[in-house]
Design a protein around this motif. Structure first.
Motif, mmCIF file in Angstrom:
data_model
loop_
_atom_site.group_PDB
_atom_site.id
_atom_site.type_symbol
_atom_site.label_atom_id
_atom_site.label_comp_id
_atom_site.label_asym_id
_atom_site.label_seq_id
_atom_site.Cartn_x
_atom_site.Cartn_y
_atom_site.Cartn_z
ATOM 1 N N SER A 85 0.829 -1.210 0.000
ATOM 2 C CA SER A 85 0.000 0.000 0.000
ATOM 3 C C SER A 85 0.859 1.254 0.000
ATOM 4 C CB SER A 85 -0.866 0.060 1.262
ATOM 5 O OG SER A 85 -1.963 -0.765 1.147
ATOM 6 N N PHE A 109 0.760 4.002 -2.905
ATOM 7 C CA PHE A 109 0.378 5.390 -2.593
ATOM 8 C C PHE A 109 1.483 6.360 -3.029
ATOM 9 C CE2 PHE A 109 -2.698 3.938 0.934
ATOM 10 C CZ PHE A 109 -3.820 4.251 0.183
ATOM 11 N N THR A 134 -3.314 11.371 -1.973
ATOM 12 C CA THR A 134 -3.554 10.220 -1.094
ATOM 13 C C THR A 134 -3.324 10.615 0.361
ATOM 14 O OG1 THR A 134 -1.400 9.176 -0.703
ATOM 15 C CG2 THR A 134 -2.356 8.897 -2.904
ATOM 16 N N PHE A 158 -1.453 9.012 2.427
ATOM 17 C CA PHE A 158 -0.181 8.478 2.907
ATOM 18 C C PHE A 158 0.768 9.590 3.369
ATOM 19 C CE2 PHE A 158 4.256 7.339 2.138
ATOM 20 C CZ PHE A 158 4.362 6.200 2.912
#
Ligand code: UDP
Length: 239
Positions: free
Chosen positions: A53, A57, A67, A69
């Protein structure tokens, strides 16, 4: 440091560590399927999903997708921006699989002439039903403007990730995305993008490298998650 658990889901825990702008998303090895009727654990899944992930991201951020993140302080923890989540799941599909195969009577693996977007209302007690724009409007889940931004970002994210995975010999069959709004009302991609939330098939062998191995008792779950991790993250020159 003060730490407060603010939410525990099926595969992740959200912690408030005192920073007003961020939260920490902790990835567990626990796995559930069919609205938590099937439960289990996949060794190292938390670390694999968190790192896949984070990597995706970062890649999306480089392509101008907003995003949540921020960083990945440990292999199983991701610092994320605080958002007000929209209670919708956006499913983007490139090939027929899973519920679409059942709903439309098309065989799994059928290529779709163009990507298909579906909305699902996040409500465990209703089994996350498929909804349309009118349903979303009458429930007041998101404004028309927000919805059209979510759709635009979802389609662009699908195009980007489909291309990235193709370059690694992997088909992005479908995926589920979730979005939230930041303090300024800007739409931000959240949650996770991992083999728990996407279908990934090896382009040569058709082998499934995602949660369908767990859902359908296909065996070698950890092996396939690890193989995916290696192909997506480890062998990427940008990592
Ligand atoms: N998906 C998900 N969470 C859900 C439902 C679906 O992450 O609650 C993902 C699933 O992994 C797949 C895609 O969304 O990549 C489409 O799932 P589908 O509608 O085919 O449902 P399923 O067959 O998994 O019940």
């Amino acid at each position: 440091m003060e730490e407060r658990k603010i939410y525990e889901g099926k595969a992740k825990i959200l912690f408030d560590r005192g920073d007003p702008r961020t939260l920490v998303q902790h990835f567990k090895d626990d796995a559930t399927a069919f609205n938590a009727q099937k439960k289990g654990s996949i060794p190292h899944k938390g670390a694999i999903n968190c790192q896949i992930s984070a990597h995706l991201f970062k890649y999306l951020y480089g392509k101008n997708i907003p995003t949540h993140f921020v960083d990945r302080p440990t292999p199983v923890d991701m610092t994320i921006r605080r958002l007000t989540m929209i209670p919708l799941e956006v499913v983007m599909r490139n090939q027929v699989a899973g519920s679409l195969s059942k709903r439309l009577g098309l065989p799994e693996g059928t290529s779709l002439p163009r990507p298909v977007l579906e909305w699902y209302y996040k409500r465990d007690d209703l089994g996350d039903p498929l909804v349309n724009n009118d349903h979303i409007g009458i429930l007041g889940l998101a404004s028309t403007d927000t919805l059209s931004t979510v759709e635009q970002i979802s389609r662009k994210t699908n195009d980007i990730l489909r291309g990235l995975m193709a370059s690694k010999g992997i088909i992005l069959v479908d995926m589920k995305l979730e979005f939230g709004l930041d303090a300024e009302g800007k739409v931000i991609l959240g949650d996770e993008i991992s083999p728990d939330t996407c279908r990934f098939w090896d382009a040569k062998t058709g082998e499934k490298m995602d949660k369908d191995r767990f859902r359908r008792d296909l065996g070698q779950i950890e092996e396939h998650y690890l193989a995916l991790f290696r192909r997506v993250v480890e062998h990427d020159p940008e990592f």
